[in-house]
Design a protein around this motif. Structure first.
Motif, PDB file in Angstrom:
ATOM      1  N   ILE A  29      30.298  -1.603  29.001  1.00  0.00           N
ATOM      2  CA  ILE A  29      28.898  -1.246  29.177  1.00  0.00           C
ATOM      3  C   ILE A  29      28.406  -0.428  27.989  1.00  0.00           C
ATOM      4  N   TYR A  30      27.095  -0.396  27.825  1.00  0.00           N
ATOM      5  CA  TYR A  30      26.487   0.288  26.683  1.00  0.00           C
ATOM      6  C   TYR A  30      26.881   1.763  26.646  1.00  0.00           C
ATOM      7  N   GLY A  31      26.797   2.433  27.793  1.00  0.00           N
ATOM      8  CA  GLY A  31      27.162   3.844  27.848  1.00  0.00           C
ATOM      9  C   GLY A  31      28.624   4.076  27.517  1.00  0.00           C
ATOM     10  N   GLY A  32      29.493   3.200  28.007  1.00  0.00           N
ATOM     11  CA  GLY A  32      30.913   3.322  27.706  1.00  0.00           C
ATOM     12  C   GLY A  32      31.201   3.125  26.237  1.00  0.00           C
ATOM     13  N   CYS A  33      30.465   2.210  25.614  1.00  0.00           N
ATOM     14  CA  CYS A  33      30.655   1.960  24.185  1.00  0.00           C
ATOM     15  C   CYS A  33      30.214   3.169  23.364  1.00  0.00           C
ATOM     16  N   LEU A  34      29.080   3.773  23.748  1.00  0.00           N
ATOM     17  CA  LEU A  34      28.620   4.965  23.037  1.00  0.00           C
ATOM     18  C   LEU A  34      29.586   6.126  23.214  1.00  0.00           C
ATOM     19  N   ALA A  35      30.141   6.258  24.424  1.00  0.00           N
ATOM     20  CA  ALA A  35      31.118   7.333  24.668  1.00  0.00           C
ATOM     21  C   ALA A  35      32.359   7.131  23.808  1.00  0.00           C
ATOM     22  N   GLN A  36      32.851   5.883  23.748  1.00  0.00           N
ATOM     23  CA  GLN A  36      34.014   5.587  22.910  1.00  0.00           C
ATOM     24  C   GLN A  36      33.724   5.894  21.455  1.00  0.00           C
ATOM     25  N   LEU A  37      32.546   5.506  20.994  1.00  0.00           N
ATOM     26  CA  LEU A  37      32.148   5.765  19.608  1.00  0.00           C
ATOM     27  C   LEU A  37      32.074   7.262  19.331  1.00  0.00           C
ATOM     28  N   CYS A  38      31.457   8.008  20.243  1.00  0.00           N
ATOM     29  CA  CYS A  38      31.280   9.451  20.055  1.00  0.00           C
ATOM     30  C   CYS A  38      32.632  10.153  19.934  1.00  0.00           C
ATOM     31  N   PHE A  39      33.547   9.861  20.848  1.00  0.00           N
ATOM     32  CA  PHE A  39      34.859  10.505  20.808  1.00  0.00           C
ATOM     33  C   PHE A  39      35.639  10.090  19.566  1.00  0.00           C
ATOM     34  N   PHE A  40      35.549   8.803  19.209  1.00  0.00           N
ATOM     35  CA  PHE A  40      36.301   8.321  18.054  1.00  0.00           C
ATOM     36  C   PHE A  40      35.807   8.992  16.768  1.00  0.00           C
ATOM     37  N   VAL A  41      34.487   9.064  16.587  1.00  0.00           N
ATOM     38  CA  VAL A  41      33.919   9.714  15.403  1.00  0.00           C
ATOM     39  C   VAL A  41      34.318  11.187  15.361  1.00  0.00           C
ATOM     40  N   PHE A  42      34.270  11.843  16.516  1.00  0.00           N
ATOM     41  CA  PHE A  42      34.621  13.266  16.581  1.00  0.00           C
ATOM     42  C   PHE A  42      36.065  13.496  16.143  1.00  0.00           C
ATOM     43  N   PHE A  43      36.995  12.729  16.706  1.00  0.00           N
ATOM     44  CA  PHE A  43      38.408  12.978  16.417  1.00  0.00           C
ATOM     45  C   PHE A  43      38.795  12.533  15.008  1.00  0.00           C
ATOM     46  N   VAL A  44      38.182  11.479  14.494  1.00  0.00           N
ATOM     47  CA  VAL A  44      38.461  11.079  13.105  1.00  0.00           C
ATOM     48  C   VAL A  44      37.960  12.145  12.143  1.00  0.00           C
ATOM     49  N   CYS A  45      36.781  12.696  12.440  1.00  0.00           N
ATOM     50  CA  CYS A  45      36.249  13.777  11.608  1.00  0.00           C
ATOM     51  C   CYS A  45      37.158  14.999  11.672  1.00  0.00           C
ATOM     52  N   MET A  46      37.680  15.309  12.861  1.00  0.00           N
ATOM     53  CA  MET A  46      38.610  16.433  12.998  1.00  0.00           C
ATOM     54  C   MET A  46      39.874  16.201  12.191  1.00  0.00           C
ATOM     55  N   ASP A  47      40.427  14.986  12.262  1.00  0.00           N
ATOM     56  CA  ASP A  47      41.609  14.645  11.460  1.00  0.00           C
ATOM     57  C   ASP A  47      41.351  14.910   9.984  1.00  0.00           C
ATOM     58  N   ASN A  48      40.212  14.437   9.527  1.00  0.00           N
ATOM     59  CA  ASN A  48      39.841  14.566   8.121  1.00  0.00           C
ATOM     60  C   ASN A  48      39.757  16.027   7.698  1.00  0.00           C
ATOM     61  N   LEU A  49      39.084  16.837   8.502  1.00  0.00           N
ATOM     62  CA  LEU A  49      38.900  18.244   8.161  1.00  0.00           C
ATOM     63  C   LEU A  49      40.204  19.037   8.287  1.00  0.00           C
ATOM     64  N   LEU A  50      41.022  18.714   9.283  1.00  0.00           N
ATOM     65  CA  LEU A  50      42.296  19.418   9.439  1.00  0.00           C
ATOM     66  C   LEU A  50      43.238  19.138   8.274  1.00  0.00           C
ATOM     67  N   LEU A  51      43.244  17.920   7.777  1.00  0.00           N
ATOM     68  CA  LEU A  51      44.060  17.605   6.607  1.00  0.00           C
ATOM     69  C   LEU A  51      43.603  18.401   5.393  1.00  0.00           C
ATOM     70  N   THR A  52      42.303  18.623   5.296  1.00  0.00           N
ATOM     71  CA  THR A  52      41.775  19.434   4.198  1.00  0.00           C
ATOM     72  C   THR A  52      42.207  20.888   4.339  1.00  0.00           C
ATOM     73  N   LEU A  53      42.166  21.416   5.569  1.00  0.00           N
ATOM     74  CA  LEU A  53      42.616  22.787   5.802  1.00  0.00           C
ATOM     75  C   LEU A  53      44.098  22.948   5.483  1.00  0.00           C
ATOM     76  N   MET A  54      44.895  21.944   5.821  1.00  0.00           N
ATOM     77  CA  MET A  54      46.329  22.008   5.518  1.00  0.00           C
ATOM     78  C   MET A  54      46.569  21.985   4.016  1.00  0.00           C
ATOM     79  N   ALA A  55      45.747  21.220   3.281  1.00  0.00           N
ATOM     80  CA  ALA A  55      45.865  21.222   1.823  1.00  0.00           C
ATOM     81  C   ALA A  55      45.497  22.591   1.257  1.00  0.00           C
ATOM     82  N   TYR A  56      44.471  23.222   1.815  1.00  0.00           N
ATOM     83  CA  TYR A  56      44.077  24.565   1.378  1.00  0.00           C
ATOM     84  C   TYR A  56      45.172  25.577   1.680  1.00  0.00           C
ATOM     85  N   ASP A  57      45.803  25.418   2.857  1.00  0.00           N
ATOM     86  CA  ASP A  57      46.909  26.311   3.214  1.00  0.00           C
ATOM     87  C   ASP A  57      48.048  26.209   2.208  1.00  0.00           C
ATOM     88  N   ARG A  58      48.405  24.985   1.792  1.00  0.00           N
ATOM     89  CA  ARG A  58      49.467  24.810   0.801  1.00  0.00           C
ATOM     90  C   ARG A  58      49.042  25.364  -0.559  1.00  0.00           C
TER      91      ARG A  58
END
Length: 257
Positions: free
Chosen positions: A93-122
């Protein structure tokens, strides 16, 4: 294809990897096994870090959150895919697709930013070892994590809310999962503003963190080369090996997709 405005009534059809009935059990077993390995592997990392007081350092703090984010990002896609294969139902359903998209974008963005923080830590650990504990204090680590959560939430909600302003046709076919670019292609209304936002977020949250990682490792390599002993160089560089492997896997996969 009808061009009526049926935004809240539309169903998206996830085509999947193959329509061959004989391949469905193989695909189900393959994705299920990869999902279980991902979940249990990251759970073991989280358990090891939380149970060992010697691992309560900034690097492992970020690694623990990265493992949790990996579990959540995988869980936002794979269970629905497994259900679709098992039930042979392509509709979402449309709502389910938007929910999947929202969570996926959120967690991919978190992955990206956390990898940057780990590089800064090193970078701080190798280039400023005497000030490491002062700079990378627990308060700063928590603050950086909260900033990542805020940025990821704003990015995910921005894309999702802007999709609500679009109208879609009645029947919509998407190759594998609810990907932002694929959904925009299915819209019947103008998507110029949406595309601008996608390009801007890609530059800010894609190229920006990558540039930060490259800058950090440029400084790290420069500092390591100034170490006189070979053993010292190896020891310093070995602390970055696991992070470099994760960075290569993450961005290599993203570029491939």
């Amino acid at each position: 294809m009808e061009s009526e405005n049926q935004t809240h009534e539309s169903e998206f059809l996830l085509l999947g990897l193959s329509e061959d009935p004989q391949l469905q059990p193989v695909l189900f077993g393959l994705f299920l096994s990869m999902y279980l390995v991902t979940v249990f592997g990251n759970l073991l990392i989280i358990l090891a870090i939380t149970s060992d007081s010697h691992l309560h350092t900034p690097m492992y703090f970020f690694l623990c959150n990265l493992s949790l984010t990996d579990i959540c990002s995988t869980s936002s896609l794979v269970p629905k895919m497994l259900l679709k294969i098992q039930t042979e139902s392509k509709a979402i359903i449309y709502g389910g697709c938007l929910a999947q998209l929202c969570f996926f974008v959120f967690f991919v963005c978190m992955d990206n930013l956390l990898l940057t923080l780990m590089a800064y830590d090193r970078y701080v650990a190798i280039c400023h070892p005497l000030h490491y504990t002062v700079i990378m204090n627990p308060r700063l680590c928590v603050l950086l994590l909260l900033i990542c959560l805020l940025i990821s939430t704003v990015d995910a909600l921005l894309h999702t809310l802007m999709l609500l302003c679009l109208s879609f046709c009645k029947y919509l076919e998407i190759p594998h999962f609810c990907d932002l670019t694929q959904i925009l292609k299915m819209a019947c209304s103008h998507t110029f503003i949406n595309n601008i936002v996608v390009y801007l977020s890609t530059i800010l949250l894609g190229i920006g963190p990558v540039s930060g990682i490259i800058f950090s490792y440029t400084q790290i390599v420069s500092s390591i080369m100034r170490i006189p002993s070979t053993g010292g160089k190896y020891k310093a560089f070995s602390t970055c090996g696991s992070h470099l492997s994760v960075v290569s896997l993450f961005y290599g996969t993203a570029i491939g997709v």
